[in-house]
Scaffold this motif. Structure first.
Motif, PDB file in Angstrom:
ATOM      1  N   ILE A   1     -13.939   3.566  -1.245  1.00 44.68           N
ATOM      2  CA  ILE A   1     -12.502   3.500  -0.994  1.00 44.68           C
ATOM      3  C   ILE A   1     -12.278   2.362  -0.010  1.00 44.68           C
ATOM      4  N   SER A   2     -11.538   1.357  -0.470  1.00 44.69           N
ATOM      5  CA  SER A   2     -11.286   0.169   0.339  1.00 44.69           C
ATOM      6  C   SER A   2      -9.808   0.099   0.683  1.00 44.69           C
ATOM      7  N   GLY A   3      -9.499   0.140   1.963  1.00 45.41           N
ATOM      8  CA  GLY A   3      -8.122   0.107   2.418  1.00 45.41           C
ATOM      9  C   GLY A   3      -7.717  -1.254   2.927  1.00 45.41           C
ATOM     10  N   ILE A   4      -6.538  -1.696   2.507  1.00 42.89           N
ATOM     11  CA  ILE A   4      -6.002  -2.978   2.968  1.00 42.89           C
ATOM     12  C   ILE A   4      -5.463  -2.784   4.381  1.00 42.89           C
ATOM     13  N   TYR A   5      -6.029  -3.535   5.321  1.00 44.85           N
ATOM     14  CA  TYR A   5      -5.686  -3.421   6.734  1.00 44.85           C
ATOM     15  C   TYR A   5      -4.280  -3.948   7.007  1.00 44.85           C
ATOM     16  N   PRO A   6      -3.451  -3.285   7.813  1.00 55.20           N
ATOM     17  CA  PRO A   6      -3.767  -2.126   8.633  1.00 55.20           C
ATOM     18  C   PRO A   6      -3.419  -0.771   7.977  1.00 55.20           C
ATOM     19  N   ASN A   7      -2.210  -0.644   7.402  1.00 60.80           N
ATOM     20  CA  ASN A   7      -1.772   0.681   6.941  1.00 60.80           C
ATOM     21  C   ASN A   7      -2.515   1.189   5.723  1.00 60.80           C
ATOM     22  N   GLY A   8      -2.913   0.307   4.820  1.00 59.62           N
ATOM     23  CA  GLY A   8      -3.696   0.743   3.674  1.00 59.62           C
ATOM     24  C   GLY A   8      -5.033   1.320   4.108  1.00 59.62           C
ATOM     25  N   HIS A   9      -5.595   0.754   5.178  1.00 61.35           N
ATOM     26  CA  HIS A   9      -6.856   1.266   5.713  1.00 61.35           C
ATOM     27  C   HIS A   9      -6.654   2.640   6.346  1.00 61.35           C
TER      28      HIS A   9
ATOM     29  N   VAL B   1       6.001   2.994   6.401  1.00 59.14           N
ATOM     30  CA  VAL B   1       5.052   4.101   6.494  1.00 59.14           C
ATOM     31  C   VAL B   1       4.516   4.117   7.923  1.00 59.14           C
ATOM     32  N   THR B   2       4.682   5.258   8.596  1.00 59.94           N
ATOM     33  CA  THR B   2       4.228   5.434   9.969  1.00 59.94           C
ATOM     34  C   THR B   2       3.118   6.473   9.973  1.00 59.94           C
ATOM     35  N   PHE B   3       1.996   6.155  10.600  1.00 62.21           N
ATOM     36  CA  PHE B   3       0.886   7.095  10.664  1.00 62.21           C
ATOM     37  C   PHE B   3       0.766   7.784  12.014  1.00 62.21           C
ATOM     38  N   SER B   4       1.342   7.202  13.051  1.00 60.29           N
ATOM     39  CA  SER B   4       1.306   7.868  14.342  1.00 60.29           C
ATOM     40  C   SER B   4       2.548   7.499  15.135  1.00 60.29           C
ATOM     41  N   PRO B   5       3.028   8.328  16.029  1.00 54.97           N
ATOM     42  CA  PRO B   5       2.417   9.591  16.430  1.00 54.97           C
ATOM     43  C   PRO B   5       2.576  10.689  15.373  1.00 54.97           C
TER      44      PRO B   5
ATOM     45  N   ILE C   1     -11.889   2.196  -5.357  1.00 52.82           N
ATOM     46  CA  ILE C   1     -10.456   2.484  -5.284  1.00 52.82           C
ATOM     47  C   ILE C   1      -9.895   1.625  -4.166  1.00 52.82           C
ATOM     48  N   LEU C   2      -8.957   0.740  -4.513  1.00 48.55           N
ATOM     49  CA  LEU C   2      -8.288  -0.124  -3.544  1.00 48.55           C
ATOM     50  C   LEU C   2      -7.005   0.560  -3.096  1.00 48.55           C
ATOM     51  N   VAL C   3      -6.797   0.684  -1.790  1.00 47.89           N
ATOM     52  CA  VAL C   3      -5.693   1.470  -1.240  1.00 47.89           C
ATOM     53  C   VAL C   3      -4.775   0.603  -0.388  1.00 47.89           C
ATOM     54  N   ASP C   4      -3.461   0.789  -0.600  1.00 52.05           N
ATOM     55  CA  ASP C   4      -2.455   0.200   0.286  1.00 52.05           C
ATOM     56  C   ASP C   4      -1.358   1.232   0.487  1.00 52.05           C
ATOM     57  N   ASP C   5      -0.549   1.038   1.518  1.00 55.76           N
ATOM     58  CA  ASP C   5       0.483   2.036   1.799  1.00 55.76           C
ATOM     59  C   ASP C   5       1.669   1.911   0.850  1.00 55.76           C
ATOM     60  N   VAL C   6       2.147   0.687   0.624  1.00 59.36           N
ATOM     61  CA  VAL C   6       3.324   0.464  -0.213  1.00 59.36           C
ATOM     62  C   VAL C   6       3.035  -0.646  -1.225  1.00 59.36           C
ATOM     63  N   LEU C   7       3.365  -0.381  -2.487  1.00 61.87           N
ATOM     64  CA  LEU C   7       3.282  -1.409  -3.527  1.00 61.87           C
ATOM     65  C   LEU C   7       4.681  -1.980  -3.702  1.00 61.87           C
ATOM     66  N   ASN C   8       4.852  -3.212  -3.270  1.00 60.33           N
ATOM     67  CA  ASN C   8       6.133  -3.898  -3.342  1.00 60.33           C
ATOM     68  C   ASN C   8       6.137  -4.829  -4.538  1.00 60.33           C
ATOM     69  N   SER C   9       5.824  -6.080  -4.302  1.00 57.60           N
ATOM     70  CA  SER C   9       5.799  -7.080  -5.375  1.00 57.60           C
ATOM     71  C   SER C   9       4.475  -7.074  -6.125  1.00 57.60           C
ATOM     72  N   GLY C  10       3.432  -6.572  -5.488  1.00 56.67           N
ATOM     73  CA  GLY C  10       2.110  -6.563  -6.097  1.00 56.67           C
ATOM     74  C   GLY C  10       1.242  -7.735  -5.676  1.00 56.67           C
ATOM     75  N   SER C  11       1.770  -8.657  -4.895  1.00 55.72           N
ATOM     76  CA  SER C  11       0.989  -9.850  -4.546  1.00 55.72           C
ATOM     77  C   SER C  11      -0.235  -9.499  -3.704  1.00 55.72           C
ATOM     78  N   THR C  12      -0.096  -8.634  -2.716  1.00 58.06           N
ATOM     79  CA  THR C  12      -1.244  -8.264  -1.890  1.00 58.06           C
ATOM     80  C   THR C  12      -2.316  -7.601  -2.742  1.00 58.06           C
ATOM     81  N   LEU C  13      -1.913  -6.645  -3.568  1.00 59.08           N
ATOM     82  CA  LEU C  13      -2.883  -5.943  -4.410  1.00 59.08           C
ATOM     83  C   LEU C  13      -3.568  -6.885  -5.395  1.00 59.08           C
ATOM     84  N   ILE C  14      -2.824  -7.787  -6.021  1.00 56.98           N
ATOM     85  CA  ILE C  14      -3.421  -8.646  -7.044  1.00 56.98           C
ATOM     86  C   ILE C  14      -4.487  -9.571  -6.448  1.00 56.98           C
TER      87      ILE C  14
END
Length: 164
Positions: free
Chosen positions: A35-43, A153-157, A92-105
């Protein structure tokens, strides 16, 4: 500008657990997944997915962090593990939000330089504003928004997803 909460912490936990079961089902014949997360929120989401997959399955999950310059993604992908770790594995490639798709592609293109057993993507929020042919195989929620709205997307607090 108004802010509306789309997902509460409890909602997010439920979505992550459901995605964990989907990941397990898609990898039922595998002994391990990456599982690979795109830094920061995808991670951050990838860490939670790893924990959830390990709770619902006997899969060995290796977590890796993918760093990419989201403003200039061409050629800037860095992963904190060697290619040998994910070669011929299910990724599995993970990100928090899929917008345009450029980061994921651009992140996907990095992994396609080596042979893989299987490659899937997971996002918490799919906004349906894609300009690249990329889709989320596992998604928490699909959200039709205007292009001017911002999904946060907020992970903390406290975990939450808001629309601003």
């Amino acid at each position: 500008m108004t802010t509306a909460e789309i997902l509460s912490a409890e909602d997010i936990e439920h979505k992550i657990r459901r995605m964990a079961f989907q990941i397990y089902e898609a990898n039922i014949n595998e002994s391990s997944v990456i599982i690979s997360g795109i830094y920061p929120n995808g991670h951050k989401l990838a860490i939670k997915l790893k924990e959830a997959v390990e709770k619902v399955s006997n899969l060995t999950v290796t977590l890796c962090k993918l760093d990419i310059d989201k403003k200039n993604p061409i050629g800037t992908v860095k992963v904190d593990v060697s290619e040998d770790v994910y070669k011929n594995k299910s990724v599995i490639l993970v990100d928090d939000v899929l917008n345009s798709g450029s980061t994921l592609i651009y992140a996907v293109s990095h992994f396609l330089k080596v042979p893989l057993q299987q490659f899937k993507t997971a996002v918490l929020v799919d906004r349906n504003h894609k300009k690249y042919p990329v889709k989320a195989d596992y998604k928490g929620i699909s959200l039709s928004t205007s292009i001017n709205e911002n999904v946060v997307v907020t992970f903390s607090p406290k975990m939450k997803v808001t629309l601003e």
